[in-house]
Scaffold this active site. Structure first.
Site, short mmCIF file in Angstrom:
data_model
loop_
_atom_site.label_atom_id
_atom_site.label_comp_id
_atom_site.label_asym_id
_atom_site.label_seq_id
_atom_site.Cartn_x
_atom_site.Cartn_y
_atom_site.Cartn_z
N PRO A 72 1.27 -0.83 0.27
CA PRO A 72 -0.18 0.33 -0.20
C PRO A 72 1.00 0.99 0.37
CG PRO A 72 -1.09 -1.47 1.57
CD PRO A 72 0.41 -2.14 1.44
N CYS A 73 0.45 2.28 -0.66
CA CYS A 73 1.15 3.59 -0.63
C CYS A 73 0.55 4.54 -0.49
CB CYS A 73 1.89 3.18 -2.57
SG CYS A 73 -0.21 3.98 -3.55
N GLN A 74 -0.56 4.46 0.01
CA GLN A 74 -1.14 5.75 0.31
C GLN A 74 -0.10 6.37 1.44
OE1 GLN A 74 -2.67 2.68 0.73
NE2 GLN A 74 -4.81 2.87 -0.81
N PHE A 76 3.06 7.19 1.85
CA PHE A 76 4.03 7.33 1.03
C PHE A 76 3.19 8.56 0.09
CE2 PHE A 76 5.46 3.54 2.11
CZ PHE A 76 5.98 3.79 2.48
#
Length: 365
Positions: A72-74, A76
């Site tokens: 999951p990238c939220q 960053f």
């Protein structure tokens, strides 16, 4: 060669690696709709739910050549709060933990561009590189622009890539990816295989309204700035689309001009933008002309380079979200081919930087 996929989503990264020649034998994601889409199109080997519930099964797998995944990238993303304590940011370390147990010949971890470029995340990048290198992997990271790898979308992502071997050498990933570049077709070329929106092979119509803003923000390009309410921007048909967000489905869905697409007429957005630059007053409080609409699910799918027969399941908003969250399969395929070629030919040492001071510069610079 056999691979494991983590944080698989609907399977964009997996599809690319399958096309490159890998066999994906096990995958996992938390999102039910994404898992259903994956199972329907790629295979029933996906496990749905918290990965911690499947560790015994995962760690029983043997002779795995590669582990891939996009944690999951939220936490960053510049589109979010970029909170270092965001629990979703911890999954990059879970990925590293699994590498430690599985011990594949190589790994590929994808994330948002910000993780690879912003000074805010420099300590995290340093720690990640050190962790992977301490596990015995020759590791580096590279930011890739999808348009250079046959994807008609200005999508930039960071990839941490490692090969089991001497951790004191640094893969020159930019050089290693050069032979796998392929210029992407334009949006117009990609969408030419579709019928008109709402018909035939292009039925996933998006009904979100388009309204003009009374206070336009003008830029040099008519496709930048802000001419409409909401975050959806018009698409330049003869160029590449901007990054498709996972928040599509409402007023963040990109806009397309049907008469420009189907009848080769001059774009309404370009004309309106030119009039505003010439001093005309904005059109206040009214809907945009009917020739403008949001892109469809099928159009988003093709712009992300999923094949037309790849079926996304769930509600329309979920389908848009799955598409926006995915790694473009064409980009993934290019990376997969590079990694596979290195593993088969064992030519990694021909494309690496061996100098110890380069290692120190990358970690500390």
């Amino acid at each position: 060669m056999k691979g494991i996929s983590l944080y698989s989503g609907a399977g964009g990264l997996d599809l690319g690696f399958l096309n490159a020649g890998f066999e994906i034998v096990w995958s996992n994601d938390f999102n039910v709709n994404a898992c259903n889409t994956y199972s329907h199109n790629i295979g029933s080997h996906i496990r749905c739910g918290d990965i911690d519930n499947y560790t015994h099964e995962l760690f029983s797998l043997k002779n795995i050549d590669i582990v891939i995944g996009g944690p999951p990238c939220q936490g960053f993303s510049v589109a979010g709060k970029m909170d270092p304590n965001d629990p979703r940011s911890k999954h990059v370390w879970k990925f590293a933990d699994i590498i430690e147990i599985i011990k594949p010949s190589a790994f590929v971890m994808e994330n948002v561009k910000a993780l690879g470029t912003l000074s805010k995340w420099k300590p995290l990048r340093k720690s990640l590189l050190e962790r992977f290198r301490n596990l015995g992997y020759s590791t580096s990271y590279v930011v890739l622009n999808a348009t250079e790898f046959n994807v008609p979308q200005k999508r930039e992502r960071v990839f941490f890539i490692g090969f089991k071997g001497n951790p004191q050498i640094i893969p020159d990933l930019e050089k290693m990816m050069m032979p796998y570049k392929k210029k992407a077709p334009t949006v117009r070329e990609v969408l030419s295989i579709l019928d008109k929106a709402g018909t035939g092979n292009n039925k996933g119509y998006c009904k979100a309204k388009i309204t003009l803003t009374p206070k336009p923000v003008l830029r040099k390009s008519p496709f930048a700035g802000m001419l409409f309410n909401g975050m959806g921007r018009p698409i330049n048909l003869d160029d590449y689309a901007n990054t498709l967000p996972a928040s599509m489905g409402g007023n963040k869905t990109p806009i397309i001009d049907e008469k420009e697409l189907y009848e080769n007429q001059t774009g309404w957005v370009q004309n309106y933008h030119a009039k505003l630059l010439a001093g005309s007053k904005p059109m206040e409080f009214q809907n945009a002309p009917n020739r403008l609409r949001r892109i469809t699910v099928e159009e988003a799918k093709l712009l992300q380079t999923f094949p037309l027969d790849f079926e996304f399941l769930g509600s329309q908003s979920s389908q848009f979200s799955q598409i926006g969250n995915a790694v473009p399969p064409n980009l993934a395929e290019s990376i997969g081919k590079m990694v596979l070629d290195c593993l088969i030919s064992e030519t990694l040492e021909k494309v690496i930087i061996k100098l110890p001071h380069q290692l120190e510069m990358e970690i500390n610079g």
